[in-house]
Design a protein around this motif. Structure first.
Motif, mmCIF file in Angstrom:
data_model
loop_
_atom_site.group_PDB
_atom_site.id
_atom_site.type_symbol
_atom_site.label_atom_id
_atom_site.label_comp_id
_atom_site.label_asym_id
_atom_site.label_seq_id
_atom_site.Cartn_x
_atom_site.Cartn_y
_atom_site.Cartn_z
ATOM 1 N N THR A 140 -2.184 -25.205 22.246
ATOM 2 C CA THR A 140 -2.038 -23.790 21.932
ATOM 3 C C THR A 140 -1.601 -23.564 20.493
ATOM 4 O O THR A 140 -2.098 -22.670 19.807
ATOM 5 N N ALA A 141 -0.682 -24.376 20.017
ATOM 6 C CA ALA A 141 -0.146 -24.197 18.665
ATOM 7 C C ALA A 141 -1.074 -24.721 17.585
ATOM 8 O O ALA A 141 -0.858 -24.450 16.399
ATOM 9 N N PHE A 142 -2.111 -25.470 17.965
ATOM 10 C CA PHE A 142 -3.070 -25.950 16.967
ATOM 11 C C PHE A 142 -3.815 -24.761 16.381
ATOM 12 O O PHE A 142 -4.171 -23.828 17.094
ATOM 13 N N SER A 143 -4.080 -24.800 15.097
ATOM 14 C CA SER A 143 -4.691 -23.651 14.426
ATOM 15 C C SER A 143 -6.084 -23.933 13.875
ATOM 16 O O SER A 143 -6.983 -23.112 14.009
ATOM 17 N N SER A 144 -6.284 -25.099 13.288
ATOM 18 C CA SER A 144 -7.513 -25.353 12.540
ATOM 19 C C SER A 144 -8.645 -25.871 13.416
ATOM 20 O O SER A 144 -8.436 -26.340 14.536
ATOM 21 N N ARG A 145 -9.828 -25.815 12.884
ATOM 22 C CA ARG A 145 -11.029 -26.326 13.557
ATOM 23 C C ARG A 145 -10.910 -27.826 13.807
ATOM 24 O O ARG A 145 -11.345 -28.336 14.842
ATOM 25 N N ASP A 146 -10.323 -28.548 12.844
ATOM 26 C CA ASP A 146 -10.177 -29.993 12.990
ATOM 27 C C ASP A 146 -9.205 -30.355 14.107
ATOM 28 O O ASP A 146 -9.396 -31.349 14.812
ATOM 29 N N GLU A 147 -8.159 -29.547 14.283
ATOM 30 C CA GLU A 147 -7.149 -29.830 15.303
ATOM 31 C C GLU A 147 -7.642 -29.523 16.712
ATOM 32 O O GLU A 147 -7.282 -30.206 17.665
ATOM 33 N N HIS A 148 -8.459 -28.495 16.860
ATOM 34 C CA HIS A 148 -8.889 -28.040 18.184
ATOM 35 C C HIS A 148 -10.386 -27.699 18.152
ATOM 36 O O HIS A 148 -10.773 -26.544 18.332
ATOM 37 N N PRO A 149 -11.243 -28.698 17.942
ATOM 38 C CA PRO A 149 -12.679 -28.432 17.744
ATOM 39 C C PRO A 149 -13.355 -27.767 18.935
ATOM 40 O O PRO A 149 -14.266 -26.960 18.757
ATOM 41 N N GLU A 150 -12.912 -28.068 20.182
ATOM 42 C CA GLU A 150 -13.568 -27.472 21.345
ATOM 43 C C GLU A 150 -13.320 -25.963 21.425
ATOM 44 O O GLU A 150 -14.114 -25.225 22.005
ATOM 45 N N TRP A 151 -12.243 -25.487 20.837
ATOM 46 C CA TRP A 151 -11.960 -24.037 20.805
ATOM 47 C C TRP A 151 -13.022 -23.322 19.987
ATOM 48 O O TRP A 151 -13.412 -22.198 20.309
ATOM 49 N N PHE A 152 -13.501 -23.975 18.937
ATOM 50 C CA PHE A 152 -14.477 -23.361 18.037
ATOM 51 C C PHE A 152 -15.925 -23.635 18.461
ATOM 52 O O PHE A 152 -16.850 -23.056 17.884
ATOM 53 N N LEU A 155 -19.016 -21.027 18.584
ATOM 54 C CA LEU A 155 -18.742 -19.791 17.838
ATOM 55 C C LEU A 155 -19.511 -19.821 16.532
ATOM 56 O O LEU A 155 -19.349 -20.730 15.727
ATOM 57 N N GLU A 156 -20.331 -18.821 16.314
ATOM 58 C CA GLU A 156 -21.099 -18.755 15.083
ATOM 59 C C GLU A 156 -20.241 -18.096 14.001
ATOM 60 O O GLU A 156 -20.408 -16.932 13.650
ATOM 61 N N THR A 157 -19.301 -18.858 13.495
ATOM 62 C CA THR A 157 -18.375 -18.352 12.502
ATOM 63 C C THR A 157 -17.977 -19.472 11.555
ATOM 64 O O THR A 157 -17.954 -20.641 11.946
ATOM 65 N N ASN A 158 -17.659 -19.103 10.345
ATOM 66 C CA ASN A 158 -17.153 -20.072 9.375
ATOM 67 C C ASN A 158 -15.630 -20.005 9.249
ATOM 68 O O ASN A 158 -15.063 -20.635 8.365
ATOM 69 N N CYS A 159 -14.989 -19.226 10.104
ATOM 70 C CA CYS A 159 -13.524 -19.148 10.065
ATOM 71 C C CYS A 159 -12.934 -20.535 10.315
ATOM 72 O O CYS A 159 -13.343 -21.231 11.246
ATOM 73 N N ALA A 160 -11.967 -20.900 9.505
ATOM 74 C CA ALA A 160 -11.386 -22.238 9.594
ATOM 75 C C ALA A 160 -10.224 -22.301 10.569
ATOM 76 O O ALA A 160 -9.794 -23.387 10.951
ATOM 77 N N THR A 161 -9.675 -21.147 10.955
ATOM 78 C CA THR A 161 -8.522 -21.131 11.857
ATOM 79 C C THR A 161 -8.739 -20.141 12.991
ATOM 80 O O THR A 161 -9.526 -19.207 12.881
ATOM 81 N N LYS A 162 -7.984 -20.340 14.069
ATOM 82 C CA LYS A 162 -8.031 -19.408 15.196
ATOM 83 C C LYS A 162 -7.561 -18.024 14.754
ATOM 84 O O LYS A 162 -8.139 -17.001 15.148
ATOM 85 N N GLU A 163 -6.502 -18.001 13.947
ATOM 86 C CA GLU A 163 -5.943 -16.727 13.504
ATOM 87 C C GLU A 163 -6.964 -15.918 12.713
ATOM 88 O O GLU A 163 -7.082 -14.700 12.899
ATOM 89 N N ALA A 164 -7.711 -16.586 11.840
ATOM 90 C CA ALA A 164 -8.707 -15.885 11.023
ATOM 91 C C ALA A 164 -9.827 -15.322 11.901
ATOM 92 O O ALA A 164 -10.297 -14.203 11.691
ATOM 93 N N TYR A 165 -10.236 -16.108 12.912
ATOM 94 C CA TYR A 165 -11.303 -15.644 13.794
ATOM 95 C C TYR A 165 -10.854 -14.435 14.604
ATOM 96 O O TYR A 165 -11.568 -13.424 14.705
ATOM 97 N N LEU A 166 -9.664 -14.479 15.186
ATOM 98 C CA LEU A 166 -9.193 -13.368 16.009
ATOM 99 C C LEU A 166 -8.867 -12.141 15.158
ATOM 100 O O LEU A 166 -9.031 -11.002 15.614
ATOM 101 N N HIS A 167 -8.441 -12.354 13.925
ATOM 102 C CA HIS A 167 -8.227 -11.220 13.022
ATOM 103 C C HIS A 167 -9.546 -10.500 12.770
ATOM 104 O O HIS A 167 -9.603 -9.264 12.768
ATOM 105 N N ARG A 168 -10.599 -11.290 12.577
ATOM 106 C CA ARG A 168 -11.919 -10.696 12.365
ATOM 107 C C ARG A 168 -12.374 -9.910 13.592
ATOM 108 O O ARG A 168 -12.925 -8.809 13.478
#
Length: 315
Positions: A140-152, A155-168
């Motif tokens: 849950t606390a992982f943020s980046s694409r590298d830390e949690h690749p299955e979360w991304f 997703l057709e997005t270039n956002c590097a973090t979960k926070e950036a994607y959800l902000h969008r």
């Protein structure tokens, strides 16, 4: 500042994209250098007669593409959805079908059967699905694409973090209210037939404030959101409606079934009030700020689980 303003197209390198209509009945290829050019060519190929300025372009995950800079970050051959005015990009059944598919529910054998299943007693089935999700908090606390690749994944997005994607996605939701508001105003008899009202409405300073009031966190420090309950209640009567879209891809997808609910309704109350004030020539700055706050901020918006989203008249 007017509701509508001209944005000059920004030209980038030529790239190819796939474009489909909201019903997924046709898919075409479009080579273009800008969002403006993509809209023009897609409308021509799909025989869409609407003004390209009235067309919206979405990613498959529901993200609205409304800026040339954002469009330039998309990878070649990304599939995009062309939406004409009045069309809905995704139905609840479509969304939940995809959700269930992602979490490998056995009984999804055919798309039509799943759609029929989900159309009936939809809210109860979402609640069951929510309870069945894995609550593993290890990532849950992982943020980046590298830390949690299955979360991304997917997703057709270039956002590097979960926070950036959800902000969008948050920006997309609020802008969606803006576009719906503009569409309802422009399609009204007041806007079409009353020059004085039209002048007042065209000068309303609404869009400039949106970016300034979108930074209030509705989740706790771990990323968990709680339902605020039915519009006429002080809190969620169930107490168990909570979700953390940062935890897993499944919860991220299911989070799309949560909604913002206007306590004072946008289409039934707020827009008619704005049109009434404009027709009388009395819509001053204070009125516009009040209506803006009720349309786009948590003064009048509450985040709700689908079970607590009452779509009947709020009276």
């Amino acid at each position: 500042m007017a509701f509508f303003y001209r944005v000059l197209p920004i030209v980038f390198q030529l790239k190819g994209y796939k474009v489909t209509d909201v019903n997924r009945m046709r898919k075409i290829g479009v080579a273009c250098r800008s969002l403006h050019e993509l809209k023009q060519k897609a409308c021509a190929k799909l025989n869409v007669t609407n003004d390209p300025a009235e067309i919206n372009i979405y990613l498959l995950d529901g993200s609205l593409i409304d800026e040339e800079e954002y469009f330039s970050t998309l990878k070649p051959q990304t599939t995009l959805i062309l939406q004409k005015p009045g069309e809905k990009v995704l139905t609840d059944a479509d969304l939940l079908y995809d959700t269930l598919r992602r979490v490998n529910i056995d009984f999804l054998i055919a798309g039509e059967k799943a759609s029929e299943f989900l159309t009936e007693n939809l809210k109860a089935k979402v609640a069951v699905l929510n309870n069945a999700l894995n609550k593993d908090d290890s990532k849950t606390a992982f943020s980046s694409r590298d830390e949690h690749p299955e979360w991304f994944h997917g997703l057709e997005t270039n956002c590097a973090t979960k926070e950036a994607y959800l902000h969008r996605r948050c920006q997309d939701r609020i802008r969606g209210y803006l576009y719906k508001t503009i569409e309802q105003i422009r399609s009204s008899d007041v806007f079409a037939k009353d020059p004085r009202a039209r002048k007042q409405l065209s000068r309303a300073k609404i869009e400039a404030r949106i970016e300034k009031k979108m930074c209030i966190a509705l989740c706790d420090r771990t990323g968990e959101f709680k339902c605020h309950g039915v519009w006429n209640e002080d809190k969620c009567p169930f107490g168990t409606h909570k979700i953390n879209p940062y935890r897993s891809k499944e919860e991220l997808v299911l989070f799309s079934t949560w909604n913002f609910d206007h306590k004072i309704e946008r289409s039934r109350t707020l827009i008619p009030l704005l049109l009434k004030l404009a027709s009388k020539g009395t819509a001053d700055e204070a009125d516009l700020i009040e209506i803006y706050d009720n349309l786009f901020t948590i003064k009048n918006l509450r985040l709700v689980h689908i079970v607590c989203h009452d779509k009947s008249s709020h009276k």
